[in-house]
Scaffold this motif. Structure first.
Motif, PDB file in Angstrom:
ATOM      1  N   ALA A   1      14.077   3.184  -1.872  1.00  0.00           N
ATOM      2  CA  ALA A   1      13.234   3.567  -3.688  1.00  0.00           C
ATOM      3  C   ALA A   1      12.361   3.567  -1.273  1.00  0.00           C
ATOM      4  O   ALA A   1      12.476   3.477  -0.419  1.00  0.00           O
ATOM      5  CB  ALA A   1      11.824   2.877  -3.778  1.00  0.00           C
TER       6      ALA A   1
ATOM      7  N   THR B   1      15.123   7.623  -3.671  1.00  0.00           N
ATOM      8  CA  THR B   1      13.913   8.157  -4.454  1.00  0.00           C
ATOM      9  C   THR B   1      12.190   7.891  -4.394  1.00  0.00           C
ATOM     10  O   THR B   1      12.945   7.356  -3.533  1.00  0.00           O
ATOM     11  CB  THR B   1      14.149   8.817  -6.454  1.00  0.00           C
ATOM     12  OG1 THR B   1      13.344   9.239  -7.279  1.00  0.00           O
ATOM     13  CG2 THR B   1      13.723   7.143  -6.900  1.00  0.00           C
TER      14      THR B   1
ATOM     15  N   SER C   1       8.108   8.860  -5.198  1.00  0.00           N
ATOM     16  CA  SER C   1       7.145   9.364  -6.001  1.00  0.00           C
ATOM     17  C   SER C   1       6.447  10.127  -5.612  1.00  0.00           C
ATOM     18  O   SER C   1       5.636   9.174  -4.605  1.00  0.00           O
ATOM     19  CB  SER C   1       6.872   8.298  -7.290  1.00  0.00           C
ATOM     20  OG  SER C   1       6.221   8.797  -8.592  1.00  0.00           O
TER      21      SER C   1
ATOM     22  N   VAL D   1       8.243   2.363  -7.674  1.00  0.00           N
ATOM     23  CA  VAL D   1       9.762   2.585  -8.336  1.00  0.00           C
ATOM     24  C   VAL D   1      10.947   1.755  -8.934  1.00  0.00           C
ATOM     25  O   VAL D   1      10.912   1.221  -9.519  1.00  0.00           O
ATOM     26  CB  VAL D   1      10.349   3.563  -7.729  1.00  0.00           C
ATOM     27  CG1 VAL D   1      11.679   3.520  -7.492  1.00  0.00           C
ATOM     28  CG2 VAL D   1       9.861   4.870  -7.380  1.00  0.00           C
TER      29      VAL D   1
ATOM     30  N   TRP E   1      12.525   0.060 -12.011  1.00  0.00           N
ATOM     31  CA  TRP E   1      13.830  -0.971 -11.882  1.00  0.00           C
ATOM     32  C   TRP E   1      14.232  -1.894 -12.028  1.00  0.00           C
ATOM     33  O   TRP E   1      15.601  -1.899 -12.885  1.00  0.00           O
ATOM     34  CB  TRP E   1      14.430   0.104 -10.188  1.00  0.00           C
ATOM     35  CG  TRP E   1      14.783   0.855 -10.295  1.00  0.00           C
ATOM     36  CD1 TRP E   1      15.536   2.789 -11.316  1.00  0.00           C
ATOM     37  CD2 TRP E   1      15.119   2.207  -8.630  1.00  0.00           C
ATOM     38  NE1 TRP E   1      15.666   3.294 -10.308  1.00  0.00           N
ATOM     39  CE2 TRP E   1      15.514   3.569  -9.520  1.00  0.00           C
ATOM     40  CE3 TRP E   1      14.903   1.605  -7.394  1.00  0.00           C
ATOM     41  CZ2 TRP E   1      15.615   3.971  -7.866  1.00  0.00           C
ATOM     42  CZ3 TRP E   1      15.186   2.655  -6.558  1.00  0.00           C
ATOM     43  CH2 TRP E   1      15.314   3.877  -6.995  1.00  0.00           C
TER      44      TRP E   1
ATOM     45  N   VAL F   1      12.341   8.487 -12.925  1.00  0.00           N
ATOM     46  CA  VAL F   1      13.534   7.451 -11.677  1.00  0.00           C
ATOM     47  C   VAL F   1      14.703   7.289 -12.338  1.00  0.00           C
ATOM     48  O   VAL F   1      15.152   7.712 -13.347  1.00  0.00           O
ATOM     49  CB  VAL F   1      12.740   6.174 -11.405  1.00  0.00           C
ATOM     50  CG1 VAL F   1      11.496   6.213 -10.979  1.00  0.00           C
ATOM     51  CG2 VAL F   1      12.858   5.268 -12.397  1.00  0.00           C
TER      52      VAL F   1
END
Length: 292
Positions: A59, A106, A108, A116, A120, A258
């Motif tokens: 992340a 990834t 955001s 993030v 997860w 995500v």
């Protein structure tokens, strides 16, 4: 150590650390500094080679200006300067390299990397998969569930829930309350003046949470601890600050869109070769990445 965990990586700190190692500064093929990306790749290679994770995801943070915490408190992280262009370039190379390796990465626009990872972690905990939460940020210890580990990889001892309690004096779920009471200088989050992490831990050992603490302020003065009456006065005076801070210290776990499948995918060898060429890595180094 948990069996077959998913590895959740707070990527930015492992880019920032080598960024500050400034001499000598290696350059890419076009003369751009690549000290941060090469340091990050050493971290990634060591982790992949040593741990051989089957599920792993990174992340990243994007802009400090669009965080949802900025909407709550505009001064959030206002003490941090924007990343210079040469560091932004290196961040993108890090993300491109992970893509080439078939590894999930990834970011955001509205949530931070912590959120993030929190999303997860919640997903994995719901199906009983243990998590290795890799970060140097103590904020993320709040995500550690019964079978999980927080670990500043290569620097500190891995901490299960009991390890978090031993290290910080509170259980993982109490970390946001502790940070709200003490404040967090790194994120420019205000706390109650005169209350540090140790005193915050004592208060939470007695009252369990900020919510309970605020509902029982007169009881603070009855604690068998030095300066109890003073603490009572401080909490009473700074209730609004404490409520604000508590909104900022909690990690969100419902970040939309995500990636869900965190299994390693196939490598994109042409892209990997092109990135190695850009970074002026040797053919031998390219082969190491192919086989990792």
């Amino acid at each position: 150590m948990p069996k077959n965990p998913v590895w959740l990586i707070d990527a930015s700190i492992y880019v920032f650390r080598p960024w500050f190692v400034r001499q000598p500064i290696p350059l890419d093929r076009d003369g751009n500094p690549v000290n941060a990306v090469l340091g990050f790749l050493r971290f990634v290679y060591n982790l992949l080679q040593t741990e051989q994770p089957q599920q792993i995801a990174f992340a990243f943070d994007t802009s400090l200006k669009t965080s949802i915490r900025k909407d709550i408190y505009p001064a959030y992280k206002a003490n941090r300067s924007p990343a210079p262009d040469e560091l932004k370039y290196q961040f993108q190379l890090c993300r491109d390299f992970l893509d080439a390796l078939g590894i999930v990465q990834t970011a955001s626009q509205h949530f931070e990397a912590d959120d993030v990872i929190g999303t997860w972690a919640k997903q994995q905990q719901a199906i009983g998969t243990p998590c290795m939460i890799i970060s140097g940020d103590k904020d993320l210890t709040q995500l550690v569930g019964e079978h999980d580990i927080w670990w500043d990889y290569g620097r500190r001892t891995p901490l299960p829930p009991g390890g978090v309690k031993k290290e910080f004096g509170v259980w993982p779920q109490q970390i946001p309350d502790q940070l709200a009471l003490a404040g967090d200088v790194a994120d420019n989050i205000p706390g109650i003046p005169g209350i540090g992490m140790a005193t915050a831990a004592k208060l939470l050992q007695k009252f369990n949470s900020v919510e309970v603490l605020l509902s029982r302020i007169p009881d603070i003065g009855l604690m068998k601890t030095r300066g109890a009456k003073r603490l009572q006065g401080l909490v009473e005076e700074h209730q609004a600050t404490l409520r604000l801070a508590r909104q900022l210290t909690s990690i969100h776990s419902e970040v939309p869109e995500v990636p869900i499948d965190l299994r390693r995918g196939e490598k994109d060898l042409p892209k990997l070769q092109a990135l190695c060429d850009t970074l002026q890595l040797t053919e031998q180094q390219f082969k190491l990445w192919v086989n990792v």
